[in-house]
Design a protein around this motif. Structure first.
Motif, PDB file in Angstrom:
ATOM      1  N   SER A   5       0.743  -1.145   0.232  1.00  0.00           N
ATOM      2  CA  SER A   5      -0.021   0.087  -0.327  1.00  0.00           C
ATOM      3  C   SER A   5       0.838   1.316  -0.301  1.00  0.00           C
ATOM      4  N   TYR A  20       2.732   1.447  -4.162  1.00  0.00           N
ATOM      5  CA  TYR A  20       1.673   1.999  -4.900  1.00  0.00           C
ATOM      6  C   TYR A  20       0.861   3.589  -4.629  1.00  0.00           C
ATOM      7  N   GLY A  62       3.458   6.252  -5.714  1.00  0.00           N
ATOM      8  CA  GLY A  62       3.013   6.339  -7.261  1.00  0.00           C
ATOM      9  C   GLY A  62       1.865   6.935  -7.863  1.00  0.00           C
ATOM     10  N   PHE A  63       0.555   6.842  -6.546  1.00  0.00           N
ATOM     11  CA  PHE A  63      -0.462   6.965  -7.044  1.00  0.00           C
ATOM     12  C   PHE A  63      -0.781   8.773  -6.345  1.00  0.00           C
ATOM     13  N   HIS A 122       3.156   2.328 -13.891  1.00  0.00           N
ATOM     14  CA  HIS A 122       2.113   2.189 -13.545  1.00  0.00           C
ATOM     15  C   HIS A 122       0.949   3.273 -12.574  1.00  0.00           C
ATOM     16  N   ALA A 123       1.340   2.933 -11.985  1.00  0.00           N
ATOM     17  CA  ALA A 123       1.013   3.380 -10.917  1.00  0.00           C
ATOM     18  C   ALA A 123       0.446   5.351 -10.850  1.00  0.00           C
ATOM     19  N   ASP A 128      -2.300   5.319 -12.763  1.00  0.00           N
ATOM     20  CA  ASP A 128      -3.778   5.180 -11.980  1.00  0.00           C
ATOM     21  C   ASP A 128      -3.855   6.712 -11.450  1.00  0.00           C
ATOM     22  N   PRO A 171      -5.970   4.753  -1.895  1.00  0.00           N
ATOM     23  CA  PRO A 171      -4.456   4.796  -1.800  1.00  0.00           C
ATOM     24  C   PRO A 171      -4.482   6.237  -1.367  1.00  0.00           C
ATOM     25  N   ARG A 192      -8.120  -1.209 -17.302  1.00  0.00           N
ATOM     26  CA  ARG A 192      -7.603  -0.676 -15.571  1.00  0.00           C
ATOM     27  C   ARG A 192      -8.774  -1.993 -14.625  1.00  0.00           C
ATOM     28  N   TYR A 215       4.208  -3.957 -11.939  1.00  0.00           N
ATOM     29  CA  TYR A 215       2.380  -3.631 -11.598  1.00  0.00           C
ATOM     30  C   TYR A 215       1.807  -4.519 -11.104  1.00  0.00           C
ATOM     31  N   ARG A 251       0.233  -5.254  -7.651  1.00  0.00           N
ATOM     32  CA  ARG A 251      -1.416  -4.720  -7.345  1.00  0.00           C
ATOM     33  C   ARG A 251      -2.008  -5.791  -6.843  1.00  0.00           C
ATOM     34  N   THR A 274      -1.270  -5.361  -3.381  1.00  0.00           N
ATOM     35  CA  THR A 274      -1.556  -4.355  -2.227  1.00  0.00           C
ATOM     36  C   THR A 274      -3.427  -5.765  -1.867  1.00  0.00           C
TER      37      THR A 274
END
Length: 1003
Positions: free
Chosen positions: A93, A96, A99-100, A132-133, A136, A369, A455, A490, A494, A497
């Motif tokens: 978590s 991710y 990046g999120f 990739h995060a 997202d 996130p 996604r 990625y 995921r 997470t």
């Protein structure tokens, strides 16, 4: 904890090389353009206009970064991120979320209109998951990452060089070349900016091909010098485009002039054997002298079968299998150390062993996130009290596990590597393969592009996939690592997470890498241990060495290795492969394979472009007698592979211990076949003669019901092996009474693993799934009924192949679990009395990752050597001879059944729960209802007692005989819904397996 007790994980390198990290003090989002507009809140020191402070907030660089050394002629030091999920296992978590949150900042910077036409590009290998995060977080942008894996049939849309990397060339391989050709903003994501050269190379290449007006650069940290920052501003002016930069934190790395030479000297001193790809023998110690005889003996004899060894203060612990390559010497300071800094003490703090390398404490899982700060992450590791050296394990070779080798026990002694799909998976924990149920049409990552529709499909499938992974974990696991694979970051992230939200265990995430980094077991060093193994994805640049850092000695109860199908190769399963290396350092290894994305397959709904799937290889053909089984070739086609020359049987004690430990699944080995005494054989023949008419009537009744309700020409698919004699009899009855030549196949279904999906694909390719009728011998609690239903749902969801009906047709349904049956009486079916000698001389089915690949049928053995005792034909002929005798009774029975309410009552399950509570067992998996299941308990398990219906008569003669031979009491009771019930010992549970196929823990 006092500040003085904390060691930054860059201290060791800083002291020896004079490297210094200097923070700017705040996250910096800077923007600049040579032409055009763009808001600005002020002027930064590098000449770019600042767009305001990042919403991520203030961060201490020491919380985000540690330092290590690497064998690289271009740069000696390595900035090791604590939130990237590459070298340092971290809460998924947090990885991710970092990046999120950066992606959310990008969206705010761009605005909704520009974000809608932006494309996000991540860098291989370390930033594929981070990028990739970020995509997202932007929410509406497609994603692409660079790759070092060329793909046949996909044209190169661009490329660039990474100047300081050990592997420099990057390819851009979008399935849709137009992905990079748009005029919208391009967001480039890397884990760090140290010189800016990689970004300059990328923009230069892409701007020549696809010029645009706006670039946004995103990183966890910006560590460029003032000169390098100026170069980027000059470059932006040169190409006439706006360039913005967003980072969590910024600063500079101050390096002395001789840093490269000092670093290379340190690496050479602590890791003198860089070229090894599969190390063997004793540990490679970075010491000034050879290992002592005692150390060498310990290396050869010990290894952690189930987590890290306890390391007592004041005692030296040599590390098996190579240990951290830079284990600090205990002798006098060497000239190299005198020149570069204080002596390293390779000590291990017990708190680090319990709570993870670098003392990163777990935090709560988050559904959404939020924030990317390092809360819950200490800046280093607790400084241990002075003590002699005690290095954590690293894996340079398989460990000798000492007392109990659970993998060997589960597989049987002397497994023939030539029959193994890739040899033994290691001397530690056995590998369990979990079928993820990856959503059809969703790519494994961004190598060829990943759009918002992908996604959405992935998000919907994540909870189910996490549930399947959780089901494969050992009971009571407290610390679990999800380990990704090089560029495949990625998908494992995921999955991790989702697993973090599903289980109570502490979940960590990291990935393997190409990057060679020195490992030094010191709290002030970022890379404490390393696992070394050969590449397993047939890389285009040839065989090479790969690494997993900070995994060995970290106390993981289970490791979930996630690879794509292109990397699920014999090298992965080889004795020196990744799975074997992991097995030496954890009690449980789970393998999850994500289908590799190959352009050209049909799209999923909502995708503008095709979402390719892995191409299916040719499927094997069914096996038939007499080459495989003593049945006639027309009686049954076995959708199995022949493992007859593999020694799968193990002594009962070893096998049961391995299953009970959680290190092996019951389907990975075979029990030794029960050899009946002359008295028992005579009892079987007498029972067969007595019950033949009753069995014939049940066979005829269930067959007529199938023909009337399911299909006029059903495809019989029996669940091997208890269902197979019934399937053969149903086929013979249909031919005898109706002249029908029904196809009949046998497939494997494994409790906790589901049905053989390769067999299902074969059936779907050769028959209409709607005509398939699954056949079994009898029901008990309904575990297989539920297993089949769930497996078929998963198969349909992941393959798009629908039509299979989960309703099982059984000979006897005493548990009230199905609506298609021959009888609901619980009576003796003589085929339950024996094992292979009444089932065509075929063993139970086997599912083991080193023998059964993702496109193979499950396996089984043909016991040709037992031909003298084979009564398979006798059983079939005796029952079939009574078909005419029972014809009239069958017609009346079927007429009544077809108009009756036959809905499942599940009475068997309720009775089992009641018996479990009444006898103080409190575990339904230890209660085996019915004559057939009771017989199995006596033949294969550790029985406690047998409950028998009072005055049950001859149906239980064989049960009483077996109980007498095993010394098991038979207790007659009133009101029992079954003829008998077998109870597995609730405190001594060797061999007692639960619903997931693993042993039930002692009560």
């Amino acid at each position: 904890m006092e500040t003085d007790d904390v060691v930054w994980s860059g201290t060791w390198v800083a002291e020896r090389l004079g490297v210094e990290l200097v923070a700017d003090g705040e996250g910096r989002r800077t923007g600049g353009q040579s032409t055009g507009g763009g808001s600005s809140d002020g002027q930064s020191s590098d000449g770019l206009t600042t767009a305001g402070q990042s919403s991520v907030g203030l961060h201490d660089l020491h919380d985000l970064l540690g330092l290590a050394l690497r064998r690289n002629p271009k740069r000696a030091h390595l900035l090791v991120s604590n939130v990237l999920g590459k070298h340092v296992p971290q809460r998924p978590s947090r990885v991710y979320g970092a990046g999120f949150a950066l992606g959310e900042d990008v969206r705010k910077l761009l605005g909704e209109e520009a974000a809608a036409c932006a494309v996000v590009l991540g860098y291989a290998e370390t930033a594929t998951g981070l990028g990739h995060a970020v995509a997202d977080g932007v929410g509406v942008a497609p994603y692409l990452h660079s790759t070092r894996r060329p793909v046949d049939g996909v044209a190169k849309a661009g490329g660039f060089e990474e100047s300081h990397s050990h592997a420099t060339s990057h390819l851009l391989l979008p399935e849709d070349p137009g992905l990079l050709a748009g005029a919208g903003p391009l967001v480039l994501v890397d884990d760090e900016f140290s010189t800016g050269n990689t970004v300059l190379n990328t923009i230069r290449d892409l701007h020549e091909r696809y010029p645009r007006e706006w670039y946004v650069i995103v990183a966890l940290v910006d560590m460029r010098s003032a000169r390098d920052r100026g170069r980027l501003a000059e470059f932006a002016h040169e190409i006439g485009a706006r360039v913005d930069l967003i980072a969590m934190a910024s600063g500079t790395v101050r390096l002395p002039e001789d840093v490269l030479a000092k670093g290379q000297a340190l690496v050479a001193h602590y890791d003198p054997t860089p070229s090894r790809s599969a190390p063997e023998g004793p540990s490679a110690r970075a010491s000034t002298g050879p290992a002592t005889p005692a150390e060498a003996a310990t290396d050869a004899a010990t290894g952690p079968a189930h987590g890290p060894r306890a390391m007592a203060p004041g005692r030296s612990h040599p590390a098996p299998e190579g240990t951290p390559s830079g284990r600090a010497p205990t002798g006098p300071t060497t000239p190299c150390e005198a020149a570069t800094g204080p002596e390293a003490r390779g000590t291990v703090d017990s708190r680090n062993s319990a709570h993870g390398l670098n003392a990163m404490a777990p935090g709560p899982s988050r559904t959404v996130p939020t924030g990317a700060g390092p809360e819950g992450t200490a800046s280093g590791a607790t400084r241990p009290a002075p003590a002699p050296e005690a290095a954590i394990d690293a894996a340079a070779g398989p460990a000798s596990t000492g007392a109990v080798d659970s993998a060997r026990a589960a597989r049987g002694p002397g497994v023939d590597p030539s029959r193994s799909r890739a040899g033994r998976a290691g001397a530690g924990a056995a590998t369990v393969r979990v079928e993820l149920g990856w959503p059809r049409g969703v790519p494994d990552g961004g190598r060829h592009g990943f759009v918002p529709a992908h996604r959405a499909a992935l998000e919907a499938a994540l909870p189910g996939m996490a549930e399947r992974i959780a089901g494969a974990l050992p009971e009571g696991a407290r610390r679990v690592l999800v380990l990704g694979f090089e560029e495949l970051m990625y998908a494992p992230l995921r999955l991790a997470t989702a697993l973090e939200e599903r289980v109570d265990a502490e979940v960590r995430y990291s990935t393997t890498t190409r990057s060679p980094v020195l490992a030094v077991d010191d709290p002030g060093y970022a890379i404490r241990t390393r696992i070394v193994f050969p590449a397993h994805d047939n890389p285009a640049d040839g065989p090479g060495t790969r690494y997993a850092y900070n995994v060995a000695g970290a106390g993981f109860d289970a490791v979930v290795a996630v690879v794509d199908s292109a990397a699920d190769t014999p090298e992965l399963h080889a004795p020196d492969g990744l799975l074997a290396r992991l097995a030496a350092h954890t009690g449980h290894v789970v393998l999850a394979v994500v289908p590799s994305y190959i352009p050209g397959a049909p799209p999923i709904p909502g995708t503008p472009e095709q979402a390719p799937q892995r191409q299916e290889p040719p499927m094997p053909e069914p096996l038939r007698g007499p080459a495989f089984s003593s049945y006639a070739p027309e009686d049954v086609g076995w959708l199995l592979q022949d493992l007859s020359d593999v020694e799968l049987e193990a002594p009962t004690e070893e096998r049961e211990e391995a299953i009970q430990s959680g290190g092996a699944h019951y389907a990975e080995s075979l029990p030794v076949e029960y050899q009946p005494t002359a008295q028992y054989q005579q009892l079987f023949k007498a029972a067969l003669e007595t019950s033949a008419a009753r069995i014939a009537k049940a066979v005829a009744t269930v067959t007529e019901t199938v023909l009337a309700e399911r299909s006029p020409r059903p495809v019989l698919v029996s669940l091997a092996r208890a269902g197979t004699p019934v399937g053969v009899l149903m086929r013979r009855y249909a031919q005898h009474r109706h002249g029908l030549d029904l196809p009949h196949y046998a497939v494997s279904i494994v409790r906790g693993r589901g049905i053989d999906e390769t067999a299902l694909r074969w059936l779907a390719a050769h028959h209409d799934p709607a005509d398939v009728v699954f056949v079994d011998g009898w029901t008990g609690k309904g575990a297989i009924t539920r297993e089949l239903a769930q497996a078929l749902d998963n198969f349909a969801a992941t393959t798009g192949i629908h039509g299979f009906d989960a309703e099982i047709a059984v000979l006897a349904d005493p548990g009230g679990c199905v609506r298609t049956y021959g009888t609901r009486e619980d009576f003796l079916i003589p085929s339950a009395c024996l094992n292979s000698t009444v089932s065509g001389l075929i063993s139970r089915t086997v599912l083991r990752s080193d023998l059964v690949g993702p496109d193979d049928f499950h396996g089984a053995k043909y016991y040709r050597e037992l031909a003298a005792d084979d009564v398979s034909g006798l059983f079939l002929d005796t029952v079939a001879a009574r078909f005419d005798e029972v014809a009239d009774a069958v017609d009346a029975e079927v007429k009544e059944l077809l108009s009756a309410d036959r809905a499942p009552t599940w009475e068997g399950g309720a009775a089992v729960e009641r018996i479990s509570a009444e006898y103080g067992i409190h575990d339904v998996n230890l209660v085996k209802p019915g004559v057939g299941e009771t017989t199995r308990v006596l033949l294969r398990r550790v029985p406690w007692k047998i409950l028998a219906k009072r005055d049950a008569g001859a149906d239980l003669d064989h049960v009483r005989l077996l109980a007498e031979q095993r010394g098991v009491p038979v207790e007659e009771v009133d009101g029992l819904p079954y003829t008998c019930v077998g109870l597995i010992h609730p405190k001594y549970t060797r061999g007692a397996t639960g619903a997931d196929g693993k042993a039930v823990a002692a009560k």
